[in-house]
Design a protein around this motif. Structure first.
Motif, PDB file in Angstrom:
ATOM      1  N   GLU A  85       7.453 -25.596  86.883  1.00 29.19           N
ATOM      2  CA  GLU A  85       6.656 -25.565  85.636  1.00 29.19           C
ATOM      3  C   GLU A  85       6.166 -26.972  85.277  1.00 29.19           C
ATOM      4  N   GLN A 115      -2.496 -20.232  70.611  1.00 31.45           N
ATOM      5  CA  GLN A 115      -1.910 -18.932  70.309  1.00 31.45           C
ATOM      6  C   GLN A 115      -1.797 -18.732  68.798  1.00 31.45           C
ATOM      7  N   ARG A 173       2.718 -17.287  75.224  1.00 33.50           N
ATOM      8  CA  ARG A 173       2.740 -16.061  76.042  1.00 33.50           C
ATOM      9  C   ARG A 173       2.752 -16.357  77.528  1.00 33.50           C
ATOM     10  N   LYS A 174       2.161 -17.483  77.886  1.00 32.78           N
ATOM     11  CA  LYS A 174       2.069 -17.802  79.320  1.00 32.78           C
ATOM     12  C   LYS A 174       2.633 -19.173  79.618  1.00 32.78           C
ATOM     13  N   ARG A 175       3.244 -19.274  80.791  1.00 31.13           N
ATOM     14  CA  ARG A 175       3.727 -20.540  81.324  1.00 31.13           C
ATOM     15  C   ARG A 175       2.792 -20.946  82.453  1.00 31.13           C
ATOM     16  N   PHE A 185      -0.793 -18.908  86.007  1.00 35.35           N
ATOM     17  CA  PHE A 185      -0.205 -18.555  84.714  1.00 35.35           C
ATOM     18  C   PHE A 185       0.716 -17.365  84.933  1.00 35.35           C
ATOM     19  N   ILE A 186       1.937 -17.471  84.395  1.00 37.79           N
ATOM     20  CA  ILE A 186       2.821 -16.304  84.470  1.00 37.79           C
ATOM     21  C   ILE A 186       3.284 -15.959  83.046  1.00 37.79           C
ATOM     22  N   PRO A 187       3.539 -14.686  82.769  1.00 39.78           N
ATOM     23  CA  PRO A 187       3.953 -14.322  81.417  1.00 39.78           C
ATOM     24  C   PRO A 187       5.333 -14.889  81.085  1.00 39.78           C
ATOM     25  N   ASP A 188       5.517 -15.310  79.859  1.00 37.59           N
ATOM     26  CA  ASP A 188       6.845 -15.713  79.382  1.00 37.59           C
ATOM     27  C   ASP A 188       7.581 -14.426  79.028  1.00 37.59           C
ATOM     28  N   THR A 192       7.385 -10.006  76.666  1.00 35.37           N
ATOM     29  CA  THR A 192       7.121  -8.720  77.309  1.00 35.37           C
ATOM     30  C   THR A 192       8.072  -7.647  76.793  1.00 35.37           C
TER      31      THR A 192
END
Ligand code: M6P
Ligand code: ZN
Length: 192
Positions: A85, A115, A173-175, A185-188, A192
Protein backbone atom coordinates in the motif's frame (compact mmCIF):
# COMPACT_ATOMS: atom_id res chain seq x y z
CA UNK A 1 -6.83 52.31 11.15
CA UNK A 2 -5.34 49.12 9.77
CA UNK A 3 -3.38 46.92 12.12
CA UNK A 4 0.04 45.52 11.13
CA UNK A 5 -1.44 42.10 10.33
CA UNK A 6 -3.98 43.62 7.89
CA UNK A 7 -1.37 44.65 5.31
CA UNK A 8 -0.66 42.42 2.27
CA UNK A 9 2.23 40.00 2.71
CA UNK A 10 4.22 37.61 0.54
CA UNK A 11 6.28 34.56 1.35
CA UNK A 12 8.66 32.56 -0.80
CA UNK A 13 8.02 28.99 -1.95
CA UNK A 14 10.95 26.98 -3.27
CA UNK A 15 9.61 24.57 -5.89
CA UNK A 16 12.57 22.14 -5.84
CA UNK A 17 12.48 21.46 -2.10
CA UNK A 18 8.79 22.22 -1.51
CA UNK A 19 9.54 24.57 1.36
CA UNK A 20 8.32 28.01 2.41
CA UNK A 21 10.37 30.83 3.80
CA UNK A 22 9.78 31.96 6.48
CA UNK A 23 8.55 28.68 7.95
CA UNK A 24 6.08 29.00 10.82
CA UNK A 25 4.71 25.56 11.56
CA UNK A 26 6.21 22.15 10.70
CA UNK A 27 4.75 18.67 11.31
CA UNK A 28 6.29 15.25 10.64
CA UNK A 29 4.12 12.15 10.37
CA UNK A 30 5.91 8.84 10.86
CA UNK A 31 4.44 5.38 10.48
CA UNK A 32 3.83 5.24 14.25
CA UNK A 33 1.52 8.29 13.94
CA UNK A 34 -0.79 6.47 11.53
CA UNK A 35 0.00 2.76 11.98
CA UNK A 36 -3.67 1.71 12.05
CA UNK A 37 -4.35 3.26 8.66
CA UNK A 38 -2.46 0.70 6.58
CA UNK A 39 -4.08 -2.65 5.78
CA UNK A 40 -1.05 -4.90 6.20
CA UNK A 41 -0.52 -4.91 9.97
CA UNK A 42 2.23 -7.55 9.73
CA UNK A 43 4.22 -5.17 7.49
CA UNK A 44 3.45 -2.28 9.90
CA UNK A 45 4.84 -4.26 12.85
CA UNK A 46 7.95 -5.25 10.90
CA UNK A 47 8.57 -1.61 9.89
CA UNK A 48 8.02 -0.31 13.41
CA UNK A 49 10.55 -2.77 14.78
CA UNK A 50 13.05 -1.19 12.39
CA UNK A 51 12.14 2.29 13.70
CA UNK A 52 9.36 3.34 11.29
CA UNK A 53 9.88 5.66 8.34
CA UNK A 54 8.71 9.23 7.84
CA UNK A 55 5.61 8.99 5.64
CA UNK A 56 5.11 12.73 5.03
CA UNK A 57 5.81 16.19 6.40
CA UNK A 58 3.79 19.35 6.13
CA UNK A 59 4.33 23.03 6.80
CA UNK A 60 1.65 25.62 7.22
CA UNK A 61 1.72 29.36 7.01
CA UNK A 62 -1.35 31.10 8.46
CA UNK A 63 -2.05 34.57 7.12
CA UNK A 64 -3.89 36.02 10.10
CA UNK A 65 -5.72 39.34 9.91
CA UNK A 66 -8.15 41.04 12.24
CA UNK A 67 -11.07 39.86 10.07
CA UNK A 68 -10.43 36.54 8.34
CA UNK A 69 -7.55 34.03 8.26
CA UNK A 70 -6.35 32.00 5.29
CA UNK A 71 -3.73 29.24 5.53
CA UNK A 72 -1.21 28.13 2.94
CA UNK A 73 0.04 24.58 3.46
CA UNK A 74 2.64 22.45 1.71
CA UNK A 75 2.83 18.69 2.10
CA UNK A 76 5.71 16.44 1.00
CA UNK A 77 4.85 12.72 0.82
CA UNK A 78 7.83 10.37 0.55
CA UNK A 79 7.76 7.63 -2.08
CA UNK A 80 7.26 4.22 -0.51
CA UNK A 81 4.85 1.51 0.55
CA UNK A 82 3.80 -0.34 3.67
CA UNK A 83 3.38 -3.89 2.40
CA UNK A 84 1.88 -3.17 -1.03
CA UNK A 85 0.00 0.00 0.00
CA UNK A 86 1.40 3.35 -1.09
CA UNK A 87 2.39 6.09 1.35
CA UNK A 88 -0.45 8.57 1.89
CA UNK A 89 -1.66 11.36 4.16
CA UNK A 90 -3.89 10.50 7.13
CA UNK A 91 -6.77 12.33 5.50
CA UNK A 92 -9.40 14.43 7.19
CA UNK A 93 -12.76 16.13 6.76
CA UNK A 94 -13.28 19.74 7.77
CA UNK A 95 -15.05 20.34 11.06
CA UNK A 96 -17.06 23.11 9.45
CA UNK A 97 -19.46 22.01 6.73
CA UNK A 98 -19.08 25.24 4.72
CA UNK A 99 -15.32 25.01 4.14
CA UNK A 100 -13.73 24.01 0.83
CA UNK A 101 -10.02 23.71 0.02
CA UNK A 102 -7.78 23.88 -3.04
CA UNK A 103 -4.89 21.44 -3.58
CA UNK A 104 -2.18 21.98 -6.20
CA UNK A 105 0.18 19.14 -7.16
CA UNK A 106 3.58 20.75 -7.68
CA UNK A 107 5.73 17.64 -8.14
CA UNK A 108 5.27 13.90 -8.30
CA UNK A 109 2.28 11.74 -9.14
CA UNK A 110 -0.54 10.00 -7.37
CA UNK A 111 -4.18 10.35 -6.46
CA UNK A 112 -6.40 12.63 -4.43
CA UNK A 113 -9.07 10.48 -2.77
CA UNK A 114 -12.32 12.20 -1.84
CA UNK A 115 -15.29 10.89 0.07
CA UNK A 116 -18.51 12.17 1.61
CA UNK A 117 -19.89 11.00 4.95
CA UNK A 118 -22.59 9.20 2.96
CA UNK A 119 -19.90 7.10 1.26
CA UNK A 120 -19.68 8.75 -2.17
CA UNK A 121 -16.13 8.25 -3.40
CA UNK A 122 -14.05 9.90 -6.10
CA UNK A 123 -10.36 9.67 -7.04
CA UNK A 124 -8.53 12.39 -8.97
CA UNK A 125 -5.38 11.41 -10.87
CA UNK A 126 -2.54 13.80 -10.08
CA UNK A 127 0.45 14.83 -12.16
CA UNK A 128 2.53 17.99 -11.74
CA UNK A 129 0.28 21.00 -12.28
CA UNK A 130 -3.04 19.34 -11.39
CA UNK A 131 -5.17 21.66 -9.25
CA UNK A 132 -8.18 20.15 -7.48
CA UNK A 133 -11.07 21.83 -5.73
CA UNK A 134 -12.27 19.99 -2.64
CA UNK A 135 -15.87 21.02 -2.02
CA UNK A 136 -17.17 21.37 1.55
CA UNK A 137 -18.12 18.08 3.24
CA UNK A 138 -15.69 15.89 1.26
CA UNK A 139 -12.94 14.14 3.22
CA UNK A 140 -9.58 14.23 1.44
CA UNK A 141 -6.38 12.15 1.35
CA UNK A 142 -3.42 12.18 -1.05
CA UNK A 143 -1.55 9.03 -2.12
CA UNK A 144 1.96 9.06 -3.63
CA UNK A 145 2.13 6.33 -6.29
CA UNK A 146 5.36 7.58 -7.88
CA UNK A 147 9.01 6.95 -7.15
CA UNK A 148 9.85 10.50 -6.08
CA UNK A 149 8.65 12.99 -3.49
CA UNK A 150 5.05 14.18 -4.10
CA UNK A 151 4.73 17.87 -3.20
CA UNK A 152 1.39 19.69 -3.05
CA UNK A 153 0.19 23.08 -1.92
CA UNK A 154 -3.05 23.56 0.02
CA UNK A 155 -5.10 26.70 0.52
CA UNK A 156 -7.87 26.78 3.10
CA UNK A 157 -9.49 28.88 5.77
CA UNK A 158 -8.05 28.58 9.28
CA UNK A 159 -11.51 28.16 10.76
CA UNK A 160 -12.15 24.99 8.66
CA UNK A 161 -10.80 22.64 11.35
CA UNK A 162 -9.48 19.08 10.90
CA UNK A 163 -11.61 16.09 11.89
CA UNK A 164 -9.60 12.84 11.62
CA UNK A 165 -12.07 10.54 13.37
CA UNK A 166 -14.26 9.37 10.46
CA UNK A 167 -11.15 8.32 8.50
CA UNK A 168 -9.45 6.73 11.52
CA UNK A 169 -12.59 4.69 12.14
CA UNK A 170 -13.57 3.58 8.64
CA UNK A 171 -10.93 4.78 6.17
CA UNK A 172 -11.68 5.57 2.55
CA UNK A 173 -13.70 3.14 0.43
CA UNK A 174 -10.65 2.29 -1.62
CA UNK A 175 -7.00 1.61 -0.89
CA UNK A 176 -4.31 2.28 -3.46
CA UNK A 177 -1.85 -0.58 -3.82
CA UNK A 178 0.74 -1.99 -6.20
CA UNK A 179 0.08 -5.38 -7.75
CA UNK A 180 2.28 -6.91 -10.46
CA UNK A 181 3.90 -3.52 -11.04
CA UNK A 182 0.51 -1.79 -11.56
CA UNK A 183 -1.22 0.80 -9.41
CA UNK A 184 -4.67 -0.52 -8.55
CA UNK A 185 -7.59 0.36 -6.28
CA UNK A 186 -8.99 -2.29 -3.98
CA UNK A 187 -12.03 -1.96 -1.70
CA UNK A 188 -11.42 -1.38 2.00
CA UNK A 189 -13.20 -4.27 3.71
CA UNK A 190 -14.64 -1.95 6.38
CA UNK A 191 -17.00 -0.66 3.68
CA UNK A 192 -18.23 -3.99 2.27
C1 M6P B 1 -2.44 19.87 3.57
C2 M6P B 1 -3.59 20.58 4.22
C3 M6P B 1 -3.44 20.57 5.72
C4 M6P B 1 -3.24 19.13 6.20
C5 M6P B 1 -2.02 18.52 5.53
C6 M6P B 1 -1.75 17.07 5.93
O1 M6P B 1 -1.28 20.64 3.70
O2 M6P B 1 -4.81 19.96 3.86
O3 M6P B 1 -4.60 21.14 6.30
O4 M6P B 1 -3.12 19.10 7.62
O5 M6P B 1 -2.21 18.56 4.12
O6 M6P B 1 -2.88 16.23 5.74
P1 M6P B 1 -3.59 15.52 6.99
O7 M6P B 1 -4.05 16.63 7.92
O8 M6P B 1 -4.73 14.78 6.38
O9 M6P B 1 -2.58 14.67 7.65
ZN1 ZN C 1 -8.50 19.97 4.47
Amino acid sequence: MLEDQDYPKSIQFEVQTGQFRPLLDHTVRRLQDMAGMFADQVAVKRELERGGRVIYEFDSHPFKTSHSDMVLGVTRINPGKVGDEFFMTKGHIHERDDQPEIYHCVQGEGYLLLQTMGGEFQAERWTPGTISHIPPMWAHRVVNTGDRLLIFLAVFHLSAGHDYRPIEEKGFRKRVIERNGQVIFIPDNRWT
